[in-house]
Enzyme design. Structure first.
Site, PDB file in Angstrom:
ATOM      1  N   LYS A  16       0.836  -1.199   0.000  1.00 26.18           N
ATOM      2  CA  LYS A  16       0.000   0.000   0.000  1.00 26.18           C
ATOM      3  C   LYS A  16       0.881   1.263   0.000  1.00 26.18           C
ATOM      4  O   LYS A  16       2.103   1.173   0.222  1.00 26.18           O
ATOM      5  CB  LYS A  16      -0.912  -0.044   1.235  1.00 26.18           C
ATOM      6  CG  LYS A  16      -1.935  -1.199   1.196  1.00 26.18           C
ATOM      7  CD  LYS A  16      -2.734  -1.281   2.502  1.00 26.18           C
ATOM      8  CE  LYS A  16      -3.800  -2.358   2.450  1.00 26.18           C
ATOM      9  NZ  LYS A  16      -4.529  -2.487   3.753  1.00 26.18           N
ATOM     10  N   TYR A  56     -12.258  -4.660  -3.208  1.00 23.42           N
ATOM     11  CA  TYR A  56     -12.733  -5.089  -1.888  1.00 23.42           C
ATOM     12  C   TYR A  56     -14.113  -5.738  -1.950  1.00 23.42           C
ATOM     13  O   TYR A  56     -14.470  -6.504  -1.053  1.00 23.42           O
ATOM     14  CB  TYR A  56     -12.709  -3.925  -0.895  1.00 23.42           C
ATOM     15  CG  TYR A  56     -11.305  -3.697  -0.359  1.00 23.42           C
ATOM     16  CD1 TYR A  56     -10.711  -4.614   0.506  1.00 23.42           C
ATOM     17  CD2 TYR A  56     -10.549  -2.605  -0.748  1.00 23.42           C
ATOM     18  CE1 TYR A  56      -9.418  -4.448   0.974  1.00 23.42           C
ATOM     19  CE2 TYR A  56      -9.250  -2.420  -0.281  1.00 23.42           C
ATOM     20  CZ  TYR A  56      -8.696  -3.348   0.583  1.00 23.42           C
ATOM     21  OH  TYR A  56      -7.420  -3.181   1.038  1.00 23.42           O
ATOM     22  N   ASN A 158      -1.668  -0.262   7.399  1.00 21.58           N
ATOM     23  CA  ASN A 158      -1.035  -1.541   7.741  1.00 21.58           C
ATOM     24  C   ASN A 158      -0.179  -2.108   6.605  1.00 21.58           C
ATOM     25  O   ASN A 158       0.035  -3.312   6.532  1.00 21.58           O
ATOM     26  CB  ASN A 158      -2.094  -2.532   8.231  1.00 21.58           C
ATOM     27  CG  ASN A 158      -3.184  -2.761   7.208  1.00 21.58           C
ATOM     28  OD1 ASN A 158      -3.063  -2.326   6.063  1.00 21.58           O
ATOM     29  ND2 ASN A 158      -4.235  -3.458   7.597  1.00 21.58           N
ATOM     30  N   HIS A 161      -1.903  -5.345   1.506  1.00 22.67           N
ATOM     31  CA  HIS A 161      -3.085  -6.195   1.331  1.00 22.67           C
ATOM     32  C   HIS A 161      -2.605  -7.570   0.877  1.00 22.67           C
ATOM     33  O   HIS A 161      -1.691  -7.656   0.058  1.00 22.67           O
ATOM     34  CB  HIS A 161      -4.030  -5.639   0.260  1.00 22.67           C
ATOM     35  CG  HIS A 161      -4.986  -6.695  -0.205  1.00 22.67           C
ATOM     36  ND1 HIS A 161      -6.115  -7.027   0.511  1.00 22.67           N
ATOM     37  CD2 HIS A 161      -4.936  -7.564  -1.253  1.00 22.67           C
ATOM     38  CE1 HIS A 161      -6.729  -8.035  -0.090  1.00 22.67           C
ATOM     39  NE2 HIS A 161      -6.036  -8.382  -1.167  1.00 22.67           N
ATOM     40  N   GLU A 172      -8.883 -11.681  -7.320  1.00 20.76           N
ATOM     41  CA  GLU A 172      -8.083 -10.454  -7.251  1.00 20.76           C
ATOM     42  C   GLU A 172      -7.007 -10.437  -8.337  1.00 20.76           C
ATOM     43  O   GLU A 172      -6.741  -9.393  -8.931  1.00 20.76           O
ATOM     44  CB  GLU A 172      -7.454 -10.327  -5.863  1.00 20.76           C
ATOM     45  CG  GLU A 172      -8.525 -10.077  -4.801  1.00 20.76           C
ATOM     46  CD  GLU A 172      -7.996 -10.020  -3.370  1.00 20.76           C
ATOM     47  OE1 GLU A 172      -8.794  -9.699  -2.478  1.00 20.76           O
ATOM     48  OE2 GLU A 172      -6.807 -10.307  -3.143  1.00 20.76           O
TER      49      GLU A 172
HETATM   50  P1  ADP Z   1      -7.018  -7.500   5.723  1.00 22.35           P
HETATM   51  O1  ADP Z   1      -6.302  -6.427   4.937  1.00 22.35           O
HETATM   52  O2  ADP Z   1      -6.182  -7.946   6.901  1.00 22.35           O
HETATM   53  O3  ADP Z   1      -7.499  -8.655   4.884  1.00 22.35           O
HETATM   54  P2  ADP Z   1      -9.791  -6.555   5.856  1.00 22.35           P
HETATM   55  O4  ADP Z   1     -10.028  -7.222   4.542  1.00 22.35           O
HETATM   56  O5  ADP Z   1     -10.709  -6.856   6.985  1.00 22.35           O
HETATM   57  O6  ADP Z   1      -8.296  -6.790   6.386  1.00 22.35           O
HETATM   58  O7  ADP Z   1      -9.849  -4.972   5.665  1.00 22.35           O
HETATM   59  C1  ADP Z   1      -9.234  -4.372   4.552  1.00 22.35           C
HETATM   60  C2  ADP Z   1      -8.453  -3.148   4.990  1.00 22.35           C
HETATM   61  O8  ADP Z   1      -9.355  -2.166   5.511  1.00 22.35           O
HETATM   62  C3  ADP Z   1      -7.458  -3.373   6.111  1.00 22.35           C
HETATM   63  O9  ADP Z   1      -6.219  -3.884   5.686  1.00 22.35           O
HETATM   64  C4  ADP Z   1      -7.339  -1.999   6.700  1.00 22.35           C
HETATM   65  O10 ADP Z   1      -6.440  -1.177   5.974  1.00 22.35           O
HETATM   66  C5  ADP Z   1      -8.754  -1.428   6.560  1.00 22.35           C
HETATM   67  N1  ADP Z   1      -9.574  -1.644   7.763  1.00 22.35           N
HETATM   68  C6  ADP Z   1     -10.199  -2.769   8.118  1.00 22.35           C
HETATM   69  N2  ADP Z   1     -10.880  -2.609   9.268  1.00 22.35           N
HETATM   70  C7  ADP Z   1     -10.671  -1.318   9.631  1.00 22.35           C
HETATM   71  C8  ADP Z   1     -11.116  -0.505  10.731  1.00 22.35           C
HETATM   72  N3  ADP Z   1     -11.894  -0.987  11.676  1.00 22.35           N
HETATM   73  N4  ADP Z   1     -10.724   0.771  10.795  1.00 22.35           N
HETATM   74  C9  ADP Z   1      -9.922   1.284   9.851  1.00 22.35           C
HETATM   75  N5  ADP Z   1      -9.478   0.585   8.793  1.00 22.35           N
HETATM   76  C10 ADP Z   1      -9.838  -0.698   8.675  1.00 22.35           C
HETATM   77 MG    MG Z   2      -9.079  -8.797   3.462  1.00 21.71          MG
END
Ligand code: ADP
Ligand code: MG
Length: 203
Positions: A16, A56, A158, A161, A172
């Site tokens: 990212k 997403y 974070n 992805h 994807e």
């Molecule tokens: P992952 O990336 O670990 O698969 P998710 O698919 O649940 O996680 O969510 C996609 C992305 O959305 C996350 O990597 C994060 O950047 C953001 N995200 C998810 N939940 C939250 C939240 N509660 N608050 C802020 N950002 C979030």
């Molecule tokens: Mg995810």
């Protein structure tokens, strides 16, 4: 043989904008390479908000699951979630994700190898850096949390992805890459990782 060998499993990863800005592209790819995964495709781009929303929502369950996961995260820390409705929470997350991921260049890639999806998720770590395991990429390189991101109405930063399942990975990969971008090739190390008898090592 009808089933493909597990060594052909592929997963999709995006470094990212925060990963690119923090000059962690090399460090992140190193971690995938050192475990034995190989690159099958890679490119740098600035994604559009439309591409990100589609990405997403390829999984129709993503909205519900992500909202529920967020609510659980709050409750497990004894905090009150911003809403009781998972879909309301995810609508906000999605809007913020579009701003976050479209804010600058990202590096998109496909990695291949046995259990690629699960291995990459393990190396990446849990979604919220505050609780991602030490030793994982998110655990080692970020200090963000929902408690920090949600009041500021932004996505949690974070770095990465990574696809959550082989089905998600397939969807994807075809969303971000064309068939011609994907390269099938052998690495010299494939022999030591996957060959049954390890014959041919000695002169
Ligand atoms: P992952 O990336 O670990 O698969 P998710 O698919 O649940 O996680 O969510 C996609 C992305 O959305 C996350 O990597 C994060 O950047 C953001 N995200 C998810 N939940 C939250 C939240 N509660 N608050 C802020 N950002 C979030
Ligand atoms: Mg995810």
């Amino acid at each position: 043989m009808t089933e493909k060998h597990p060594k052909f499993e592929r997963t999709f990863v995006i470094i990212k904008p925060d990963g690119v800005q923090r000059s962690l592209v090399g460090e992140i790819i190193k971690r995938f390479e050192q475990v034995g995964l190989k690159l099958a495709a890679m490119k740098m781009l600035v994604p559009t908000p439309e591409q990100i929303e589609k990405h997403y929502t390829l999984d129709p369950e993503w909205r519900r699951v992500t909202g529920e996961k967020t609510i659980k995260g709050y409750l497990s820390k004894g905090l009150k979630p911003p809403s009781e409705d998972p879909l309301e929470i995810t609508a906000k997350i999605l809007a913020n994700l579009k701003k976050y991921l479209a804010s600058g260049p990202v590096v998109a890639m496909v990695l291949q190898g046995a259990h690629a999806v699960q291995i990459v998720r393990k190396l990446v770590g849990g979604t919220e850096p505050l609780t991602s395991d030490v030793g994982s990429i998110r655990g080692d390189f970020v200090l963000d949390s929902y408690q920090m991101s949600d009041p500021d109405n932004r996505a949690v930063r974070n770095l990465i992805h990574a696809s959550g399942s082989p089905k998600e990975a397939n969807d994807e990969i075809s969303h971000w890459f064309s068939k011609v971008d994907l390269v099938d090739y052998k690495l010299v190390q494939d022999h030591i990782l996957y060959d049954v008898n390890l014959d041919g090592l000695l002169e």
